[in-house]
Structure formats: structure tokens, C-alpha cells
Design a protein around this motif. Structure first.
Motif, PDB file in Angstrom:
ATOM      1  N   GLY A 193       0.799  -1.221   0.000  1.00 61.15           N
ATOM      2  CA  GLY A 193       0.000   0.000   0.000  1.00 61.15           C
ATOM      3  C   GLY A 193       0.823   1.257   0.000  1.00 61.15           C
ATOM      4  N   GLN A 194       0.122   2.352   0.212  1.00 55.73           N
ATOM      5  CA  GLN A 194       0.728   3.683   0.139  1.00 55.73           C
ATOM      6  C   GLN A 194       1.931   3.803   1.054  1.00 55.73           C
ATOM      7  N   THR A 195       1.835   3.263   2.254  1.00 56.95           N
ATOM      8  CA  THR A 195       2.955   3.354   3.191  1.00 56.95           C
ATOM      9  C   THR A 195       3.677   2.012   3.302  1.00 56.95           C
ATOM     10  N   GLY A 196       3.411   1.138   2.352  1.00 56.93           N
ATOM     11  CA  GLY A 196       4.096  -0.156   2.325  1.00 56.93           C
ATOM     12  C   GLY A 196       4.727  -0.359   0.962  1.00 56.93           C
ATOM     13  N   LYS A 197       4.723  -1.605   0.509  1.00 57.00           N
ATOM     14  CA  LYS A 197       5.342  -1.924  -0.790  1.00 57.00           C
ATOM     15  C   LYS A 197       4.328  -1.699  -1.929  1.00 57.00           C
ATOM     16  N   THR A 198       4.865  -1.377  -3.094  1.00 57.66           N
ATOM     17  CA  THR A 198       4.045  -1.280  -4.296  1.00 57.66           C
ATOM     18  C   THR A 198       4.316  -2.516  -5.131  1.00 57.66           C
ATOM     19  N   VAL A 199       3.265  -3.220  -5.510  1.00 53.82           N
ATOM     20  CA  VAL A 199       3.440  -4.440  -6.293  1.00 53.82           C
ATOM     21  C   VAL A 199       2.646  -4.335  -7.597  1.00 53.82           C
ATOM     22  N   SER A 200       3.158  -4.950  -8.635  1.00 55.66           N
ATOM     23  CA  SER A 200       2.456  -4.972  -9.943  1.00 55.66           C
ATOM     24  C   SER A 200       2.479  -6.380 -10.508  1.00 55.66           C
ATOM     25  N   PRO A 201       1.988  -7.355  -9.761  1.00 55.86           N
ATOM     26  CA  PRO A 201       2.109  -8.732 -10.256  1.00 55.86           C
ATOM     27  C   PRO A 201       1.116  -9.033 -11.372  1.00 55.86           C
ATOM     28  N   GLN A 202       1.268 -10.192 -11.972  1.00 59.32           N
ATOM     29  CA  GLN A 202       0.296 -10.643 -12.971  1.00 59.32           C
ATOM     30  C   GLN A 202      -1.017 -11.005 -12.285  1.00 59.32           C
ATOM     31  N   LEU A 203      -0.923 -11.507 -11.064  1.00 57.04           N
ATOM     32  CA  LEU A 203      -2.126 -11.910 -10.315  1.00 57.04           C
ATOM     33  C   LEU A 203      -1.998 -11.460  -8.858  1.00 57.04           C
ATOM     34  N   TYR A 204      -3.016 -10.756  -8.368  1.00 57.79           N
ATOM     35  CA  TYR A 204      -3.050 -10.325  -6.960  1.00 57.79           C
ATOM     36  C   TYR A 204      -4.324 -10.864  -6.341  1.00 57.79           C
ATOM     37  N   ILE A 205      -4.187 -11.637  -5.300  1.00 56.06           N
ATOM     38  CA  ILE A 205      -5.359 -12.184  -4.610  1.00 56.06           C
ATOM     39  C   ILE A 205      -5.467 -11.485  -3.257  1.00 56.06           C
ATOM     40  N   ALA A 206      -6.579 -10.781  -3.045  1.00 59.36           N
ATOM     41  CA  ALA A 206      -6.795 -10.052  -1.788  1.00 59.36           C
ATOM     42  C   ALA A 206      -7.860 -10.791  -0.986  1.00 59.36           C
ATOM     43  N   ALA A 207      -7.474 -11.302   0.168  1.00 59.68           N
ATOM     44  CA  ALA A 207      -8.417 -12.061   0.996  1.00 59.68           C
ATOM     45  C   ALA A 207      -8.668 -11.307   2.298  1.00 59.68           C
ATOM     46  N   GLY A 208      -9.942 -10.993   2.564  1.00 60.69           N
ATOM     47  CA  GLY A 208     -10.288 -10.289   3.805  1.00 60.69           C
ATOM     48  C   GLY A 208      -9.743  -8.880   3.854  1.00 60.69           C
ATOM     49  N   ILE A 209      -9.661  -8.255   2.677  1.00 60.63           N
ATOM     50  CA  ILE A 209      -9.168  -6.871   2.561  1.00 60.63           C
ATOM     51  C   ILE A 209     -10.292  -6.036   1.970  1.00 60.63           C
ATOM     52  N   SER A 210     -10.612  -4.893   2.611  1.00 62.96           N
ATOM     53  CA  SER A 210     -11.774  -4.111   2.167  1.00 62.96           C
ATOM     54  C   SER A 210     -11.511  -3.337   0.886  1.00 62.96           C
ATOM     55  N   GLY A 211     -10.228  -2.935   0.667  1.00 59.53           N
ATOM     56  CA  GLY A 211      -9.913  -2.183  -0.551  1.00 59.53           C
ATOM     57  C   GLY A 211      -9.849  -0.688  -0.319  1.00 59.53           C
ATOM     58  N   ALA A 212      -9.332  -0.284   0.849  1.00 58.94           N
ATOM     59  CA  ALA A 212      -9.157   1.144   1.147  1.00 58.94           C
ATOM     60  C   ALA A 212      -8.194   1.756   0.122  1.00 58.94           C
ATOM     61  N   ILE A 213      -8.370   3.054  -0.129  1.00 57.62           N
ATOM     62  CA  ILE A 213      -7.579   3.748  -1.143  1.00 57.62           C
ATOM     63  C   ILE A 213      -6.072   3.571  -0.885  1.00 57.62           C
TER      64      ILE A 213
END
Ligand SMILES: Cc1cc2nc3c(=O)[nH]c(=O)nc-3n(C[C@H](O)[C@H](O)[C@H](O)COP(=O)(O)OP(=O)(O)OC[C@H]3O[C@@H](n4cnc5c(N)ncnc54)[C@H](O)[C@@H]3O)c2cc1C
Length: 259
Positions: free
Chosen positions: A189-209
């Protein structure tokens, strides 16, 4: 190909100097480097040395070296083009899928002659960081991330299980890292790592900006969330509405069956 101990024994300056020599000798159409911390520093130094423009964190590169960039925390996508000198573009690892090309280049050995200035800062010691078999988060082709919905540090084994079945890196939302369920270096995230993978699986994440800022340039996004109204579904290519503690283990089993 440049093989010299000097390139490994000193920090970034020799690599930038060598590339500058190659730019002046070969006049390439562009120079592409990986947008890692080291790659971006090399790109910046090379731009100064060759009086050229530089683009960092590109997630795509089109005709005429027009780069796609995601800026302002991922809120805006822009197309950028270098207008001066040799285009130097730092491309995020794994942001484009490799394809075989008939016109692939050839490998050529190049001599390395470095100035004393390039050898000013020497690497005196290397300490190997203990890490598992998983790929580096920012370079992984697949990332499986868990959020507050994972529920506890122990439950992150569910996320790790799917990641290992897919050969993926593990990521986490800030809610999960702040809770101490997963180490901070894996925060996306914004204050963490930036990733651009081919596939991103988000589990139990609301999707905050602030979370999106670190992952929305992923090529394919899969969201698993028990709330059908979760904002992550606006961004996801595929969504599963359900309890991740049921969905993720089933998914892991299915992946394992196909191996
Ligand atoms: C300046 C600033 C910087 C920030 N930087 C970052 C950052 O870098 N990265 C980041 O991630 N956040 C960052 N945040 C925090 C961000 O605003 C959110 O608070 C955070 O991303 C929320 O994490 P989450 O989605 O895991 O948790 P929540 O928003 O609480 O969402 C949890 C989700 O899990 C779902 N859920 C719950 N249980 C289950 C279950 N059993 N199965 C399936 N789904 C379930 C819920 O429906 C919910 O949608 C930042 C905030 C600020 C103010």
C-alpha cells in the motif's frame, strides 16, 4: 553482458558508469532497468550522466517508448515519454508478462573500465537475510495478501498455504501488519510496498484507497470477501463473496490438484 567483480564490490556508481559508456558507444534506442530501489538509483544517475530524461515505475511500455505510469498513490494513470537524450525507463518487475519474440537480442560480452570516482563507496560486508522459499514481494508474479478478515497471526497460515501452492509471495494490509499478525515488511500500500504482479489475490481486505495505491496496477485482481459491498470488488476482475477461511483452503486444494 558485463562480468566484473567491480560491479558487485561497489555500490551503484559502477553500474551507472558502465551503462553511460555503453549509451555513448552504442547509441541504443532506450535503456530499460528494473524499477527496484537499486535500478531506480542507477536510472537516475544514468540520466544525469547522459543528459537524458528518465521515467521510473513504468508498468507498461508502448510504441515509441511511451510508458504507462500509475501516479499519486495509484489515483491517476499517465502516459509519459522521454523528450531528451536516450529514454531511460525503470519498469516495475513482473508488470508485463514475458513473451517469446523472434527478434530477440544477442548476448555480447563488454569490457568494464571504471573510474576511481565510481569506486568511491565499497561494499565491505554482506549479511544474508534469512528468508524462505517464497519470491520477493515486489518482484513476484503472483501475490496473495491477507487483511483484517484473516483474524489472527495463526490464521495467516491459510494465506501462506495458498501462496505456496501458487509459488506466490505473501502480502498483507496495514490492518493486518499493525495488528502484529504479519511483519511490516510485507505491507502492501501507500505506506508499504508497491506491487504490480500478474495476479493479486486479496483475501479479507476491504480495498481502502491506501491499500489500492500499492496493488491496483496488478494485471488480474481476485478478491475474496464476505461483504458483497466491499470496495475491493469495484477494482477486482474476479470476486468471491464468502468466508475466506472456507474459500481459501478450497482454492489451495484445487491448485494443488492441478499440479
Ligand atoms: C496515511 C495512511 C496510510 C495508510 N497506508 C496503508 C497501506 O500502505 N496499506 C494498507 O493496506 N492500508 C493502509 N492504510 C490503512 C487503510 O486506510 C485501511 O485502514 C486498511 O487498508 C484496512 O485494512 P483491511 O482491508 O485489512 O481491513 P478492513 O478495512 O477492516 O477490512 C477487512 C475486510 O475483511 C472482510 N472480512 C472480514 N472477515 C472476513 C472473512 N472471514 N472472510 C472474508 N472477508 C472477511 C470484511 O468484510 C472487510 O471488507 C493507511 C491509512 C492511512 C491513514
Amino acid at each position: 553482458m558485463a562480468g566484473s567483480a567491480d560491479l558487485a564490490d561497489y555500490v551503484v556508481a559502477p553500474k551507472a558508469e558502465l551503462l553511460a559508456q555503453l549509451v555513448s558507444a552504442q547509441s541504443p534506442a532506450a535503456v530499460l532497468v528494473a524499477a527496484t530501489a537499486e535500478g531506480k538509483e542507477i536510472a537516475g544517475r544514468l540520466a544525469i550522466k547522459t543528459d537524458s530524461g528518465v521515467i521510473t515505475d513504468a508498468v507498461g511500455l508502448g510504441e515509441g517508448f511511451v510508458a504507462d505510469q500509475s501516479i499519486f498513490g495509484g489515483g491517476v494513470n499517465v502516459h509519459a515519454k522521454v523528450r531528451k537524450g536516450t529514454p531511460i525507463v525503470a519498469v516495475r518487475p513482473n508488470s508485463t508478462a514475458p513473451v517469446t519474440s523472434a527478434g530477440a537480442g544477442t548476448e555480447e560480452e563488454v569490457p568494464v573500465t571504471l573510474s576511481d570516482a565510481a569506486k568511491a563507496a565499497r561494499v565491505v560486508e554482506r549479511v544474508k537475510q534469512e528468508k524462505g522459499a517464497r519470491p520477493e514481494l515486489t518482484e513476484a508474479a503472483i501475490v496473495v495478501s491477507g487483511g483484517r478478515g484473516v483474524g489472527s497471526a495463526e490464521n495467516f497460515s491459510v494465506i501462506e498455504g495458498l501462496a505456496d501452492a501458487l509459488g506466490a509471495a505473501v502480502g498483507a494490509s496495514r490492518a493486518a501488519t499493525d495488528a502484529g499478525w504479519y511483519p511490516h515488511q510485507f505491507q502492501v500500500g501507500q505506506t508499504g510496498k508497491t506491487v504490480s504482479p500478474q495476479l493479486y489475490i486479496a483475501a479479507g481486505i476491504s480495498g481502502a484507497i491506501q491499500h489500492r495505491a500499492g496493488m491496483q496496477t496488478a494485471k488480474t485482481i481476485v478478491a475474496i470477501n464476505k461483504d458483497p459491498e466491499a470496495p475491493i470488488f469495484e477494482l477486482a476482475d474476479y470476486g468471491v463473496v464468502g468466508d475466506l477461511h472456507q474459500v481459501v483452503p478450497q482454492l489451495t486444494d484445487e491448485v494443488a490438484k492441478r499440479k
